[in-house]
Motif scaffolding. Structure first.
Motif, PDB file in Angstrom:
ATOM      1  N   PHE A 145      -1.958 -24.260   0.227  1.00 45.86           N
ATOM      2  CA  PHE A 145      -1.309 -24.041  -1.055  1.00 45.86           C
ATOM      3  C   PHE A 145      -0.392 -22.822  -0.979  1.00 45.86           C
ATOM      4  O   PHE A 145      -0.678 -21.872  -0.248  1.00 45.86           O
ATOM      5  CB  PHE A 145      -2.369 -23.864  -2.144  1.00 45.86           C
ATOM      6  N   PRO A 146       0.702 -22.834  -1.735  1.00 45.85           N
ATOM      7  CA  PRO A 146       1.687 -21.755  -1.602  1.00 45.85           C
ATOM      8  C   PRO A 146       1.233 -20.405  -2.129  1.00 45.85           C
ATOM      9  O   PRO A 146       1.779 -19.376  -1.740  1.00 45.85           O
ATOM     10  CB  PRO A 146       2.893 -22.279  -2.398  1.00 45.85           C
ATOM     11  N   ASP A 147       0.240 -20.395  -3.008  1.00 42.76           N
ATOM     12  CA  ASP A 147      -0.289 -19.117  -3.497  1.00 42.76           C
ATOM     13  C   ASP A 147      -1.700 -19.329  -4.039  1.00 42.76           C
ATOM     14  O   ASP A 147      -2.201 -20.458  -4.109  1.00 42.76           O
ATOM     15  CB  ASP A 147       0.621 -18.484  -4.546  1.00 42.76           C
ATOM     16  N   LEU A 148      -2.326 -18.224  -4.405  1.00 49.33           N
ATOM     17  CA  LEU A 148      -3.718 -18.272  -4.849  1.00 49.33           C
ATOM     18  C   LEU A 148      -3.873 -18.980  -6.191  1.00 49.33           C
ATOM     19  O   LEU A 148      -4.888 -19.646  -6.430  1.00 49.33           O
ATOM     20  CB  LEU A 148      -4.284 -16.848  -4.926  1.00 49.33           C
ATOM     21  N   ASP A 149      -2.884 -18.838  -7.067  1.00 49.58           N
ATOM     22  CA  ASP A 149      -2.934 -19.572  -8.340  1.00 49.58           C
ATOM     23  C   ASP A 149      -3.127 -21.061  -8.070  1.00 49.58           C
ATOM     24  O   ASP A 149      -4.035 -21.703  -8.609  1.00 49.58           O
ATOM     25  CB  ASP A 149      -1.636 -19.366  -9.130  1.00 49.58           C
ATOM     26  N   ALA A 150      -2.246 -21.625  -7.246  1.00 52.01           N
ATOM     27  CA  ALA A 150      -2.295 -23.063  -6.969  1.00 52.01           C
ATOM     28  C   ALA A 150      -3.592 -23.454  -6.276  1.00 52.01           C
ATOM     29  O   ALA A 150      -4.238 -24.441  -6.651  1.00 52.01           O
ATOM     30  CB  ALA A 150      -1.098 -23.461  -6.106  1.00 52.01           C
ATOM     31  N   GLY A 151      -3.997 -22.689  -5.267  1.00 54.36           N
ATOM     32  CA  GLY A 151      -5.190 -23.034  -4.494  1.00 54.36           C
ATOM     33  C   GLY A 151      -6.461 -22.954  -5.302  1.00 54.36           C
ATOM     34  O   GLY A 151      -7.320 -23.847  -5.235  1.00 54.36           O
ATOM     35  N   ASN A 152      -6.598 -21.899  -6.090  1.00 52.89           N
ATOM     36  CA  ASN A 152      -7.810 -21.717  -6.874  1.00 52.89           C
ATOM     37  C   ASN A 152      -7.922 -22.751  -7.980  1.00 52.89           C
ATOM     38  O   ASN A 152      -8.994 -23.333  -8.214  1.00 52.89           O
ATOM     39  CB  ASN A 152      -7.846 -20.302  -7.445  1.00 52.89           C
ATOM     40  N   ILE A 153      -6.800 -22.999  -8.668  1.00 52.32           N
ATOM     41  CA  ILE A 153      -6.802 -24.023  -9.723  1.00 52.32           C
ATOM     42  C   ILE A 153      -7.099 -25.399  -9.128  1.00 52.32           C
ATOM     43  O   ILE A 153      -7.881 -26.182  -9.685  1.00 52.32           O
ATOM     44  CB  ILE A 153      -5.457 -24.019 -10.477  1.00 52.32           C
ATOM     45  N   ALA A 154      -6.492 -25.691  -7.981  1.00 51.49           N
ATOM     46  CA  ALA A 154      -6.661 -27.010  -7.363  1.00 51.49           C
ATOM     47  C   ALA A 154      -8.113 -27.275  -6.973  1.00 51.49           C
ATOM     48  O   ALA A 154      -8.649 -28.367  -7.215  1.00 51.49           O
ATOM     49  CB  ALA A 154      -5.763 -27.136  -6.136  1.00 51.49           C
TER      50      ALA A 154
END
Length: 333
Positions: A273-282
């Motif tokens: 994922f491009p950043d932690l926002d995207a990875g954590n939400i996903a």
């Protein structure tokens, strides 16, 4: 056989020495007994032997067959103190300060890992992530060729595309908030190598974005493209492609349409994922809406396996994390 069962079987096949610094934690004690009885790993508990043995007795079991190390009475204590002073002298570390630091079981375990006395360590049940990571970075050190310490989750989907218990690795979903292209490349390479060590098959790495092959232009897309190029240069052996949208990465028909000829599109198993926002939400959406099992996060990018637990972890979480740490340690040995 589930992925976790397979990992435990791999751990049993070649037992590694794993240190558990939080010996006085009840969950850790129970996990040490299970791991030892199950022959999953050779456990080293850190703490005061008399207290740990008494605590285990009150819980209804013994610590027979489990090594217990008390830092201040260990023959290695003074050696680790001197070594830590050398490691941190550029930060003004004094021997008096190092004597106190090495009384901390997490830091002592980190030095055991650094010196090969333990192949890995697992803590965090009673310590903050910041404390565990500080010990890992300062004592174990960042792996050669890497500048980034990151993490990955093992996501086990109950069903996907007609298959059951389907594994995916998500990264980074826990540690690095806004990685640049170089850091993103580090995250992808480390996660791909851990897929190979734990799952045993070749990783298909998708560098995720809101764009697929130029469908959008933005600095965030440029970062993913640059990261993909860096990975190709550093590790031409890896099967990696980007930038890819999520659906193009995991759905064959969409991957074929949006990125024809891609070696990864439609068949990705490692999602970066491009950043932690995207990875954590996903990972949380996949876990809650998709009913997936989320196992982790697991720390990567250090010289040796040195893992952090959630302070809300269960005994089973500790057992599973030790098994993963053991298998990763096998690949590093």
């Amino acid at each position: 056989m589930s992925l976790m069962s397979d990992i435990i079987a791999k751990a049993k096949a070649r037992r590694m020495r794993i240190a558990l610094p939080e010996g006085s934690d009840e969950r850790t004690l129970r996990a040490a007994r299970i791991l030892t009885d199950g022959q999953i790993a050779e456990i080293i508990l850190l703490g005061q032997p008399d207290k740990l043995n008494a605590q285990a007795k009150t819980l209804g079991f013994t610590l027979d067959g489990i090594e217990i190390v008390e830092p201040v009475t260990s023959a290695a204590y003074e050696t680790y103190v001197d070594e830590y002073v050398q490691l941190r002298q550029h930060k003004g570390m004094t021997r008096k300060e190092a004597l106190e630091v090495m009384k901390d079981t997490v830091f002592f375990a980190a030095m055991m890992v650094r010196n090969g006395i333990a192949h890995g360590a697992v803590s965090g049940a009673a310590n903050t992530t910041a404390h565990v990571m500080r010990a890992g970075i300062q004592c174990v050190g960042v792996a050669e060729g890497f500048k980034t310490v990151s993490s990955f989750f093992m996501m086990i989907l109950p069903e996907f595309r007609g298959e059951h218990h389907v594994p995916y690795f998500f990264a980074d979903a826990a540690l690095v908030p806004n990685p640049d292209a170089s850091q993103l490349a580090d995250i992808a390479i480390a996660t791909a190598d851990n897929w190979k060590a734990l799952v045993g098959t070749d990783p298909n790495v998708a560098m995720l974005s809101f764009s697929t092959k130029g469908s959008a232009t933005h600095p965030d897309v440029d970062k993913v493209i640059e990261a993909t190029q860096l990975i190709h240069a550093r590790r031409p052996d890896l099967n990696v492609d980007g930038e890819l949208q999520f659906d193009a990465a995991v759905i064959p028909s969409i991957g074929e349409r949006k990125s024809p000829g891609s070696p990864v599109a439609g068949h990705a198993n490692v999602l970066i994922f491009p950043d932690l926002d995207a990875g954590n939400i996903a990972y949380k959406i996949t876990q809650r809406f998709g009913k997936a099992e989320a196992i982790g996060p697991f720390v990567q990018g250090l010289n040796r396996s040195f893992n952090d637990l959630s302070r809300g972890c269960s005994t089973e979480d500790i057992v599973n994390t030790v098994a993963v740490a053991a298998v990763i340690s096998q690949a590093q040995a």
